[in-house]
Design a protein around this motif. Structure first.
Motif, mmCIF file in Angstrom:
data_model
loop_
_atom_site.group_PDB
_atom_site.id
_atom_site.type_symbol
_atom_site.label_atom_id
_atom_site.label_comp_id
_atom_site.label_asym_id
_atom_site.label_seq_id
_atom_site.Cartn_x
_atom_site.Cartn_y
_atom_site.Cartn_z
ATOM 1 N N THR A 3 41.090 42.739 56.695
ATOM 2 C CA THR A 3 40.617 43.183 55.378
ATOM 3 C C THR A 3 39.126 43.501 55.368
ATOM 4 N N VAL A 4 38.325 42.715 56.098
ATOM 5 C CA VAL A 4 36.916 43.055 56.332
ATOM 6 C C VAL A 4 36.648 42.741 57.804
ATOM 7 N N GLU A 60 36.372 40.595 47.975
ATOM 8 C CA GLU A 60 36.869 41.979 48.031
ATOM 9 C C GLU A 60 38.101 42.067 47.145
ATOM 10 N N ARG A 61 38.380 43.266 46.674
ATOM 11 C CA ARG A 61 39.613 43.438 45.913
ATOM 12 C C ARG A 61 40.790 43.382 46.891
ATOM 13 N N GLN A 109 41.529 34.757 49.718
ATOM 14 C CA GLN A 109 41.001 36.122 49.843
ATOM 15 C C GLN A 109 39.951 36.394 48.769
ATOM 16 N N GLU A 160 28.444 42.636 55.783
ATOM 17 C CA GLU A 160 29.849 42.740 55.388
ATOM 18 C C GLU A 160 30.743 41.826 56.218
ATOM 19 N N GLN A 210 44.101 43.682 49.127
ATOM 20 C CA GLN A 210 44.959 44.834 49.461
ATOM 21 C C GLN A 210 46.417 44.524 49.147
#
Ligand SMILES: Cc1cc2nc3c(=O)[nH]c(=O)nc-3n(C[C@H](O)[C@H](O)[C@H](O)COP(=O)(O)OP(=O)(O)OC[C@H]3O[C@@H](n4cnc5c(N)ncnc54)[C@H](O)[C@@H]3O)c2cc1C
Length: 394
Positions: free
Chosen positions: A193-194, A75-76, A70, A35, A78
């Motif tokens: 975010t990650v 990832e979706r 992004q 991840e 934020q």
């Protein structure tokens, strides 16, 4: 404030503190370990090739491109960033008889007229833009909007013929509930975010140090080590230290270098204490102390210096961003283009063909911009501007 010069000086300041900076080097993807983000893949659009840059923490600070970068994480998002276009007009100082700038309220936002050397800058608009982000184009409607509003308070109205230059930029605004970009927040946000990736988005130029501090503090939070407190508030830009003493000595500097004191003041105002580097170039080669033909606010040394010290790689870097010749002359820099290219050539190792390519590309770019400014709306203006692709496509 000359925003492009400010950014270039900021980058040089970071490099002086040990940062590695790369221009024309877009990130094409992130490196992952599961991840976690552990670096980025970077393309070298000038020299060719792709590189992997590994990092304990990556900060994504890509303004109006935030949603695109992004998306590379997969990832979706934020939050989302919307682009709001603002345009400015540049007119000669003698076209408006005023001893001060002006700020007016408009139905949407504000309109200002501010002094800029031998010119006035009139701005600005605030409209949503979802077309080419690298080249926001001013349409005829944008220009008419500004002329109409400024003319409502001028004794002698301005016409299109008074406009020397037009430029457009994009504000990265955090997307919210409001449809009107003028109502969106100018605040910034920072998010991890990650693991391994910090995103900073939104904000304003004025608050860039606060944004940078918040982003770096977030990155430090993800490091397994202690890092000293941020001291950005006390770190001057390169060229700030020593400037007041040089300003006091400007008459002596003029006598020593053979330049008129007005030219020394111009260099000090634009480069601060780094003006000494330009003065050295001029002492070594006095022809560099002469004005650039058709743009005589600038010295020839500034063109050579942009290529040797300020990372300029192409003619449009110099005419549009290291100097403002492209918006400060009615010919938009086309009459200075060849001289400028010939000054850059020995520094960057250009042969005759490359000089020709640079000049032709610049002329095409100016023509495409002029054409876009004759178009009625964003869609047609964007299509016209895209008629001149970048010399090295990004
Ligand atoms: C008309 C106008 C008036 C304004 N007036 C003011 C004002 O009065 N005061 C104020 O404080 N602010 C003002 N602003 C806002 C201010 O200019 C912006 O907030 C600021 O420029 C945003 O900077 P940024 O670095 O966050 O984003 P950007 O300027 O959008 O920069 C993002 C950078 O990311 C790079 N990038 C994109 N994708 C990638 C990738 N894949 N890999 C590597 N790099 C990438 C781009 O090349 C670019 O250099 C104004 C803006 C406009 C347009």
């Amino acid at each position: 404030m000359d925003d492009a010069r400010y950014v270039a000086t900021l980058v040089r300041t970071a490099v002086a503190y040990g940062a590695q900076a790369a221009n024309r080097a877009p990130v094409t993807g992130f490196l992952r370990e599961g991840e976690r983000v552990v670096g980025a893949r970077v393309q070298d659009v000038e020299g060719g090739g792709e590189y992997e840059v590994r990092a304990k923490q990556v900060v994504n600070a890509t303004g109006v491109w935030t949603d695109d970068t992004q998306a590379m994480v997969g990832e979706r998002g934020q939050f989302h960033v919307r682009a709001s276009k603002g345009i400015h007009l540049v007119v000669p100082r003698d076209r408006i008889h005023s001893t001060t700038g002006l700020i007016l309220r408009t139905e949407k936002s504000v309109l200002f007229v501010i002094p800029w050397g031998r010119h006035w800058i009139i701005g600005t608009t605030d409209t949503e833009w979802d077309l080419d982000k690298a080249h926001p184009a001013a349409s005829s409607a944008d220009i008419d909007y500004l002329l109409e509003h400024v003319n409502s308070v001028l004794a002698v109205p301005l016409t299109r013929d008074d406009v020397e230059g037009v430029y457009a930029g994009l504000r990265p605004l955090l997307a919210g509930e409001s449809d009107a970009t003028s109502k969106l927040s100018r605040e910034h946000t920072v998010a991890h975010t990650v693991p391994g990736l910090v995103v900073v988005a939104g904000g304003k130029y004025t608050t860039y140090r606060v944004m940078a501090k918040d982003a770096v503090d977030a990155a430090v939070h993800g490091l397994d080590m202690r890092v000293a407190e941020c001291v950005t508030e006390e770190v001057p830009l390169l060229g700030a230290e020593g400037y007041p003493a040089l300003w006091n000595a400007r008459a002596r500097i003029a006598a020593r270098t053979g330049l008129h004191v007005v030219r020394v003041e111009h260099l000090l105002n634009r480069y601060g204490a780094m003006a000494e580097e330009l003065l050295e170039l001029i002492v070594d080669d006095p022809s560099l102390g002469k004005p650039l033909p058709a743009a005589d606010d600038y010295l020839r040394a500034e063109i050579a210096y942009a290529a040797s010290h300020e990372g300029a790689r192409h003619l449009d870097d110099v005419l549009t961003r290291r100097t403002r010749i492209s918006i400060e002359t009615f010919d938009r820099g086309t009459r200075s283009a060849r001289d400028a290219a010939e000054l850059m050539a020995p520094v960057l190792g250009w042969d005759k063909d490359q000089i020709e390519r640079e000049v032709q590309h610049y002329e095409k770019r100016v023509e495409a911009e002029r054409e876009s400014q004759r178009q009625p709306d964003d869609l047609t203006a964007d299509a016209a501007r895209l008629g001149a692709p970048d010399i090295v496509p990004l």
